[in-house]
Design an enzyme around this catalytic site. Structure first.
Site, PDB file in Angstrom:
ATOM      1  N   SER A 124       0.832  -1.234  -0.048  1.00  0.00           N
ATOM      2  CA  SER A 124       0.140   0.018  -0.015  1.00  0.00           C
ATOM      3  C   SER A 124       0.970   1.259  -0.032  1.00  0.00           C
ATOM      4  O   SER A 124       2.034   1.087   0.478  1.00  0.00           O
ATOM      5  CB  SER A 124      -0.734  -0.041   1.219  1.00  0.00           C
ATOM      6  OG  SER A 124      -1.468   1.219   1.513  1.00  0.00           O
ATOM      7  N   TYR A 149      -2.707  -0.056   9.939  1.00  0.00           N
ATOM      8  CA  TYR A 149      -2.790  -0.603   8.858  1.00  0.00           C
ATOM      9  C   TYR A 149      -1.534  -0.304   7.880  1.00  0.00           C
ATOM     10  O   TYR A 149      -0.743  -1.378   7.500  1.00  0.00           O
ATOM     11  CB  TYR A 149      -4.057  -0.146   7.847  1.00  0.00           C
ATOM     12  CG  TYR A 149      -3.892  -0.412   6.356  1.00  0.00           C
ATOM     13  CD1 TYR A 149      -4.291  -1.819   6.087  1.00  0.00           C
ATOM     14  CD2 TYR A 149      -3.816   0.375   5.394  1.00  0.00           C
ATOM     15  CE1 TYR A 149      -4.045  -2.099   4.854  1.00  0.00           C
ATOM     16  CE2 TYR A 149      -3.644   0.003   4.145  1.00  0.00           C
ATOM     17  CZ  TYR A 149      -3.886  -1.113   3.707  1.00  0.00           C
ATOM     18  OH  TYR A 149      -3.671  -1.542   2.438  1.00  0.00           O
ATOM     19  N   LYS A 153       1.707  -3.226   6.663  1.00  0.00           N
ATOM     20  CA  LYS A 153       2.253  -3.297   5.303  1.00  0.00           C
ATOM     21  C   LYS A 153       3.682  -2.964   5.273  1.00  0.00           C
ATOM     22  O   LYS A 153       4.546  -3.693   4.547  1.00  0.00           O
ATOM     23  CB  LYS A 153       1.726  -2.419   4.335  1.00  0.00           C
ATOM     24  CG  LYS A 153       0.245  -2.956   4.158  1.00  0.00           C
ATOM     25  CD  LYS A 153       0.021  -4.096   3.450  1.00  0.00           C
ATOM     26  CE  LYS A 153      -1.467  -4.433   3.196  1.00  0.00           C
ATOM     27  NZ  LYS A 153      -1.707  -5.917   2.709  1.00  0.00           N
TER      28      LYS A 153
END
Length: 336
Positions: A124, A149, A153
């Site tokens: 991402s 989040y 990643k």
């Protein structure tokens, strides 16, 4: 070539399964249906007129993964099995780190054991944190992530880099997505999250369709042209095609670790998207301005030169396509 697609019935995974089948790959899906539905399998098969094999379960289940690799003769993996809501990750960090990091460690352990070393990983643009400049290049600084989040990643990217350093026979493509929206032209596949949507486009669609009353725009005091956050929105079908190009590179190159931005190279604000959606579909989207959301940044869009040069890939579909296809999906779903 037989591909294991983890999270393959989710939004991006399902569209990628369609493109894989269209390009002659065989597809095996593992999904725990935490944010997807089993009926998506039939829709993929209806669009492509080709079968896929589906296993229900969690990627953290090592025995299940072993069984899939042995029974299905898997040759490469595309990993989509992650939670992906920025705001939710701030309130549920343990769940995000467990699902987005621990599961990947199990997958890599099984891949190593089974001697299958080709992996396309769904990363991402959040790994860039609050970027020092836009457009963002793959060589720009990563880290300083603003939410769990993004940090999850970032952790997995580091794990993959360390793995490759330890064993150069791995062949890994890390794809840093910007903001996928849109839906398959058939109207059979699209973004349909369980519960209240955490991402912008599915929320807009539900407001336009009168399933939800009003869209909250989180912050209008960012240093952008209209004060709302600016992102690089990419059509999910273009994004799916990027995975095919990455897989082709892994097939060709034998071994290496490659990192690519997948976006359009253009930034659109939240208000740009609302206006484009209203214009493309001739509907009204009620919205209100709310306070900033924890973990959000002002501006983020890609430099996609590297993907164009090395993968021979670029986004073909524009913002009007993204808006029309998103609404077409919800209308088709409503009428079926």
């Amino acid at each position: 070539m037989r591909i294991l697609v983890t999270g393959g019935l989710g939004y991006i995974g399902s569209h990628t399964c369609v493109e894989l089948l269209k390009n002659g790959y065989e597809v095996v899906v593992l999904d725990n249906l935490s944010n997807s539905k089993e009926e998506v399998k039939e829709k993929i098969e209806k669009i492509t007129k080709k079968p896929i094999k589906f296993y229900f379960g969690d990627m953290i289940n090592e025995q299940l993964l072993d069984k899939i690799f042995e029974l299905e003769k898997i040759e490469a993996v595309i990993d989509f099995a992650a939670y992906k809501a920025v705001g939710e990750s701030v309130t549920k960090p343990i769940e995000y780190y467990t699902n987005n990091v621990s599961t990947v460690l199990v997958l890599l352990k099984v891949m190593k054991k089974q001697k299958i070393k080709k992996l396309v990983f769904s990363s991402s643009a959040t790994v860039y944190g609050d970027p020092e400049r836009v457009p963002i290049k793959e060589t720009d600084k990563i880290g300083g992530t603003t939410n769990p989040y993004g940090t999850s990643k970032l952790f997995v990217e580091q794990i993959l880099k360390d793995l490759y350093k330890s064993d150069y026979s791995w062949d890994i493509a890390i794809l840093r997505y910007f903001n996928p929206i849109g839906a398959d032209k058939s109207g059979l596949l699209g973004e349909d999250p369980n519960g209240i949507p955490a991402n912008l486009m599915p929320y807009i669609v539900k407001v336009a369709n009168k399933e939800l009353e009003c869209l909250s725009v989180f912050g209008n005091d960012y240093p952008t042209k209209d004060g709302t956050g600016v992102r690089d929105y990419i059509h999910v079908v273009d994004l799916a095609k990027g995975h095919i190009k990455a897989l082709e590179k892994l097939e060709k190159e034998q071994q290496g670790l490659y990192i690519y931005n997948l976006g359009t190279g253009k930034g659109y604000s939240v208000l740009d998207i609302i206006n484009a959606f209203e214009k493309a579909n001739n509907v009204k989207v009620n919205y209100k301005i709310a306070g900033r959301r924890p973990g959000d940044i002002a501006e983020c869009y890609a430099d996609v030169t590297k993907a164009k040069q090395e993968l021979k890939w670029k986004a073909e579909l524009g913002i009007e396509d993204m808006c029309k296809d998103s609404y077409n999906y919800i209308l088709k779903r409503k009428n079926n």
